[in-house]
Design a protein around this motif. Structure first.
Motif, PDB file in Angstrom:
ATOM      1  N   TRP A  77       1.755  -8.914  -8.066  1.00  0.00           N
ATOM      2  CA  TRP A  77       2.022  -7.639  -8.716  1.00  0.00           C
ATOM      3  C   TRP A  77       2.593  -6.673  -7.693  1.00  0.00           C
ATOM      4  O   TRP A  77       2.260  -6.738  -6.509  1.00  0.00           O
ATOM      5  N   SER A  78       3.444  -5.772  -8.138  1.00  0.00           N
ATOM      6  CA  SER A  78       4.058  -4.798  -7.238  1.00  0.00           C
ATOM      7  C   SER A  78       3.155  -3.584  -7.079  1.00  0.00           C
ATOM      8  O   SER A  78       2.545  -3.106  -8.042  1.00  0.00           O
ATOM      9  N   PHE A  79       3.077  -3.093  -5.853  1.00  0.00           N
ATOM     10  CA  PHE A  79       2.347  -1.865  -5.549  1.00  0.00           C
ATOM     11  C   PHE A  79       3.143  -1.127  -4.487  1.00  0.00           C
ATOM     12  O   PHE A  79       3.375  -1.675  -3.403  1.00  0.00           O
ATOM     13  N   LEU A  80       3.563   0.113  -4.796  1.00  0.00           N
ATOM     14  CA  LEU A  80       4.527   0.801  -3.949  1.00  0.00           C
ATOM     15  C   LEU A  80       5.723  -0.126  -3.750  1.00  0.00           C
ATOM     16  O   LEU A  80       6.278  -0.614  -4.730  1.00  0.00           O
ATOM     17  N   ASP A  81       6.116  -0.405  -2.520  1.00  0.00           N
ATOM     18  CA  ASP A  81       7.232  -1.323  -2.279  1.00  0.00           C
ATOM     19  C   ASP A  81       6.748  -2.706  -1.850  1.00  0.00           C
ATOM     20  O   ASP A  81       7.537  -3.519  -1.353  1.00  0.00           O
ATOM     21  N   LEU A  82       5.466  -2.973  -2.056  1.00  0.00           N
ATOM     22  CA  LEU A  82       4.876  -4.242  -1.662  1.00  0.00           C
ATOM     23  C   LEU A  82       4.762  -5.181  -2.860  1.00  0.00           C
ATOM     24  O   LEU A  82       4.733  -4.751  -4.005  1.00  0.00           O
ATOM     25  N   THR A  83       4.677  -6.469  -2.555  1.00  0.00           N
ATOM     26  CA  THR A  83       4.294  -7.458  -3.558  1.00  0.00           C
ATOM     27  C   THR A  83       2.980  -8.064  -3.107  1.00  0.00           C
ATOM     28  O   THR A  83       2.880  -8.608  -2.006  1.00  0.00           O
ATOM     29  N   LEU A  84       1.959  -7.935  -3.955  1.00  0.00           N
ATOM     30  CA  LEU A  84       0.619  -8.399  -3.611  1.00  0.00           C
ATOM     31  C   LEU A  84       0.243  -9.601  -4.462  1.00  0.00           C
ATOM     32  O   LEU A  84       0.386  -9.574  -5.690  1.00  0.00           O
ATOM     33  N   GLU A  85      -0.245 -10.642  -3.817  1.00  0.00           N
ATOM     34  CA  GLU A  85      -0.784 -11.781  -4.547  1.00  0.00           C
ATOM     35  C   GLU A  85      -2.158 -11.417  -5.075  1.00  0.00           C
ATOM     36  O   GLU A  85      -2.935 -10.736  -4.402  1.00  0.00           O
ATOM     37  N   MET A  86      -2.461 -11.860  -6.297  1.00  0.00           N
ATOM     38  CA  MET A  86      -3.775 -11.598  -6.861  1.00  0.00           C
ATOM     39  C   MET A  86      -4.098 -12.594  -7.958  1.00  0.00           C
ATOM     40  O   MET A  86      -3.205 -13.227  -8.530  1.00  0.00           O
ATOM     41  N   GLY A  87      -5.378 -12.761  -8.211  1.00  0.00           N
ATOM     42  CA  GLY A  87      -5.845 -13.687  -9.228  1.00  0.00           C
ATOM     43  C   GLY A  87      -7.314 -13.447  -9.494  1.00  0.00           C
ATOM     44  O   GLY A  87      -7.886 -12.444  -9.038  1.00  0.00           O
ATOM     45  N   GLU A  88      -7.948 -14.352 -10.214  1.00  0.00           N
ATOM     46  CA  GLU A  88      -9.360 -14.200 -10.529  1.00  0.00           C
ATOM     47  C   GLU A  88     -10.180 -13.946  -9.261  1.00  0.00           C
ATOM     48  O   GLU A  88      -9.945 -14.567  -8.230  1.00  0.00           O
ATOM     49  N   GLY A  89     -11.100 -13.017  -9.376  1.00  0.00           N
ATOM     50  CA  GLY A  89     -11.963 -12.716  -8.247  1.00  0.00           C
ATOM     51  C   GLY A  89     -11.558 -11.503  -7.448  1.00  0.00           C
ATOM     52  O   GLY A  89     -12.228 -11.158  -6.471  1.00  0.00           O
ATOM     53  N   VAL A  99      -1.782   7.284  -5.654  1.00  0.00           N
ATOM     54  CA  VAL A  99      -2.087   8.682  -5.341  1.00  0.00           C
ATOM     55  C   VAL A  99      -2.951   8.768  -4.088  1.00  0.00           C
ATOM     56  O   VAL A  99      -2.753   9.645  -3.240  1.00  0.00           O
ATOM     57  N   LEU A 100      -3.907   7.860  -3.946  1.00  0.00           N
ATOM     58  CA  LEU A 100      -4.757   7.812  -2.752  1.00  0.00           C
ATOM     59  C   LEU A 100      -3.925   7.532  -1.508  1.00  0.00           C
ATOM     60  O   LEU A 100      -4.082   8.193  -0.470  1.00  0.00           O
ATOM     61  N   VAL A 101      -3.032   6.564  -1.599  1.00  0.00           N
ATOM     62  CA  VAL A 101      -2.207   6.189  -0.443  1.00  0.00           C
ATOM     63  C   VAL A 101      -1.299   7.343  -0.030  1.00  0.00           C
ATOM     64  O   VAL A 101      -1.182   7.663   1.166  1.00  0.00           O
ATOM     65  N   ARG A 102      -0.696   7.999  -0.989  1.00  0.00           N
ATOM     66  CA  ARG A 102       0.230   9.087  -0.656  1.00  0.00           C
ATOM     67  C   ARG A 102      -0.510  10.320  -0.131  1.00  0.00           C
ATOM     68  O   ARG A 102       0.015  11.057   0.707  1.00  0.00           O
ATOM     69  N   CYS A 103      -1.719  10.534  -0.606  1.00  0.00           N
ATOM     70  CA  CYS A 103      -2.542  11.622  -0.073  1.00  0.00           C
ATOM     71  C   CYS A 103      -2.795  11.394   1.417  1.00  0.00           C
ATOM     72  O   CYS A 103      -2.660  12.314   2.234  1.00  0.00           O
ATOM     73  N   ALA A 104      -3.163  10.177   1.781  1.00  0.00           N
ATOM     74  CA  ALA A 104      -3.405   9.851   3.183  1.00  0.00           C
ATOM     75  C   ALA A 104      -2.127   9.962   4.003  1.00  0.00           C
ATOM     76  O   ALA A 104      -2.139  10.446   5.151  1.00  0.00           O
ATOM     77  N   ASP A 105      -1.030   9.524   3.432  1.00  0.00           N
ATOM     78  CA  ASP A 105       0.256   9.587   4.125  1.00  0.00           C
ATOM     79  C   ASP A 105       0.611  11.035   4.461  1.00  0.00           C
ATOM     80  O   ASP A 105       1.068  11.342   5.568  1.00  0.00           O
ATOM     81  N   GLU A 106       0.378  11.936   3.518  1.00  0.00           N
ATOM     82  CA  GLU A 106       0.667  13.355   3.757  1.00  0.00           C
ATOM     83  C   GLU A 106      -0.172  13.890   4.916  1.00  0.00           C
ATOM     84  O   GLU A 106       0.318  14.650   5.758  1.00  0.00           O
ATOM     85  N   ALA A 125      -4.366  -3.310  -1.187  1.00  0.00           N
ATOM     86  CA  ALA A 125      -3.389  -2.369  -1.722  1.00  0.00           C
ATOM     87  C   ALA A 125      -3.367  -1.053  -0.939  1.00  0.00           C
ATOM     88  O   ALA A 125      -2.299  -0.561  -0.560  1.00  0.00           O
ATOM     89  N   VAL A 126      -4.540  -0.488  -0.689  1.00  0.00           N
ATOM     90  CA  VAL A 126      -4.597   0.806  -0.016  1.00  0.00           C
ATOM     91  C   VAL A 126      -4.157   0.689   1.442  1.00  0.00           C
ATOM     92  O   VAL A 126      -3.266   1.410   1.902  1.00  0.00           O
ATOM     93  N   GLY A 127      -4.768  -0.215   2.183  1.00  0.00           N
ATOM     94  CA  GLY A 127      -4.459  -0.342   3.599  1.00  0.00           C
ATOM     95  C   GLY A 127      -3.035  -0.777   3.863  1.00  0.00           C
ATOM     96  O   GLY A 127      -2.344  -0.220   4.718  1.00  0.00           O
ATOM     97  N   LEU A 128      -2.572  -1.781   3.129  1.00  0.00           N
ATOM     98  CA  LEU A 128      -1.205  -2.251   3.312  1.00  0.00           C
ATOM     99  C   LEU A 128      -0.207  -1.218   2.808  1.00  0.00           C
ATOM    100  O   LEU A 128       0.869  -1.038   3.403  1.00  0.00           O
ATOM    101  N   GLY A 129      -0.568  -0.552   1.716  1.00  0.00           N
ATOM    102  CA  GLY A 129       0.316   0.498   1.201  1.00  0.00           C
ATOM    103  C   GLY A 129       0.528   1.593   2.223  1.00  0.00           C
ATOM    104  O   GLY A 129       1.656   2.038   2.451  1.00  0.00           O
ATOM    105  N   LEU A 130      -0.564   2.024   2.872  1.00  0.00           N
ATOM    106  CA  LEU A 130      -0.425   3.065   3.880  1.00  0.00           C
ATOM    107  C   LEU A 130       0.367   2.564   5.083  1.00  0.00           C
ATOM    108  O   LEU A 130       1.236   3.275   5.609  1.00  0.00           O
ATOM    109  N   ALA A 131       0.094   1.338   5.513  1.00  0.00           N
ATOM    110  CA  ALA A 131       0.833   0.785   6.649  1.00  0.00           C
ATOM    111  C   ALA A 131       2.322   0.695   6.362  1.00  0.00           C
ATOM    112  O   ALA A 131       3.144   0.832   7.270  1.00  0.00           O
TER     113      ALA A 131
END
Length: 287
Positions: A77-89, A99-106, A125-131
């Motif tokens: 699934w896409s998150f920001l400009d990332l593609t994240l693998e995900m599945g059950e669990g 919104v959380l990631v962009r708040c930290a970025d600011e 999602a959060v950590g990689l999004g911020l990075a």
């Protein structure tokens, strides 16, 4: 059967099953199977589709009709400009978390080589999004459970963030071990926050996500109490604590932050106008 017929049949099946966005979901599944989006379908719609791919498409449509989350069916699934693998669990990355990631970025913009903790990291999602936004940031993703940890490591490698994002297997409800954790410029978290009694009332698709990533205890605030009381002492002077919260929880979490001595407490709304992020900063040293 033509590509157009395959797609339209899939959309009709999803609509009949009560899926809220049958056209969107059918197109996502269609593109994942046939490697063809709306433009390709418009051009090649009257061509015959390969029989084997039709079977695969129909199988995935039936999974969606049975309310298996679309993200699990697609496997990414896409998150920001990332593609994240995900599945059950694992918890599914949602748009509101941006919104959380962009708040930290600011807050971190302009800081030299900031260090960040992403608590209850899940797929990352959060950590990689911020990075991906803060190119000089070093992020440690903290996660307890094995399945999310495996996806987290895959997503770090998939998005080529190995040099700046690391993983620690650790229970956020426990106080941070000083041998493992050093002072940081920011602590971010999208923790479990659903009240225990509310778990059984969630949408059928959401109930297929792991309860460990959803349940925040009787009042939904268990993780916020632990993070504020045990983890904020790791913040450097002026450091940021920012957390995603459930609807109606923002003021209670703000009170926890205020009681812990955090300053400049504020809120960020999600795309529906709900207060989705609460943040505060550690006091600065006057001397």
């Amino acid at each position: 059967m033509t590509y157009s017929q395959v797609y339209l049949n899939g959309k009709a099946c999803l609509a009949k099953a009560g899926i809220e966005s049958p056209a969107f979901d059918a197109m996502c599944i269609f593109e994942s199977v046939f490697n063809m989006g709306r433009q390709g379908l418009a051009i090649r719609g009257e061509e015959d589709a390969p029989n084997g791919d039709i079977v695969t498409f129909n199988d995935k449509i039936q999974e969606r009709c049975a309310k298996r989350p679309l993200q699990y069916i697609l496997g990414k699934w896409s998150f920001l400009d990332l593609t994240l693998e995900m599945g059950e669990g694992v918890l599914i990355a949602r748009e509101d978390t941006e919104v959380l990631v962009r708040c930290a970025d600011e807050h971190l913009r302009g800081r030299l080589n900031p260090t960040v903790l992403d608590l209850c990291a899940g797929t990352g999602a959060v950590g990689l999004g911020l990075a991906s936004l803060e190119y000089s940031a070093t992020v440690t993703c903290v996660e307890r459970f094995k399945t999310p940890l495996s996806y987290l490591r895959k997503n770090i490698a998939r998005n080529h963030l190995d040099e700046r994002v690391s993983v620690l297997e650790y229970d956020v409800l426990q106080a941070p071990n000083p041998e493992l954790f050093q002072p940081v410029d920011a602590i971010l978290s999208n923790p479990p926050y659903i009240e225990t009694e509310a778990l059984s009332t969630l949408q059928e698709e959401v109930q297929k996500e792991p309860v460990e990533a959803l349940g925040g205890g009787k009042d939904g605030l268990v993780f916020y109490r632990a993070i504020v009381s045990q983890w904020t002492p790791l913040l450097k002077p002026g450091g940021l604590l920012a957390v995603e919260v459930g609807e109606g929880q923002s003021r209670q979490v703000a009170e926890l932050m205020e009681a812990a001595g955090l300053e400049r407490i504020g809120f960020r709304n999600d795309f529906s106008g709900i207060e989705r992020v609460v943040f505060g900063t550690a006091p600065r040293n006057d001397g």
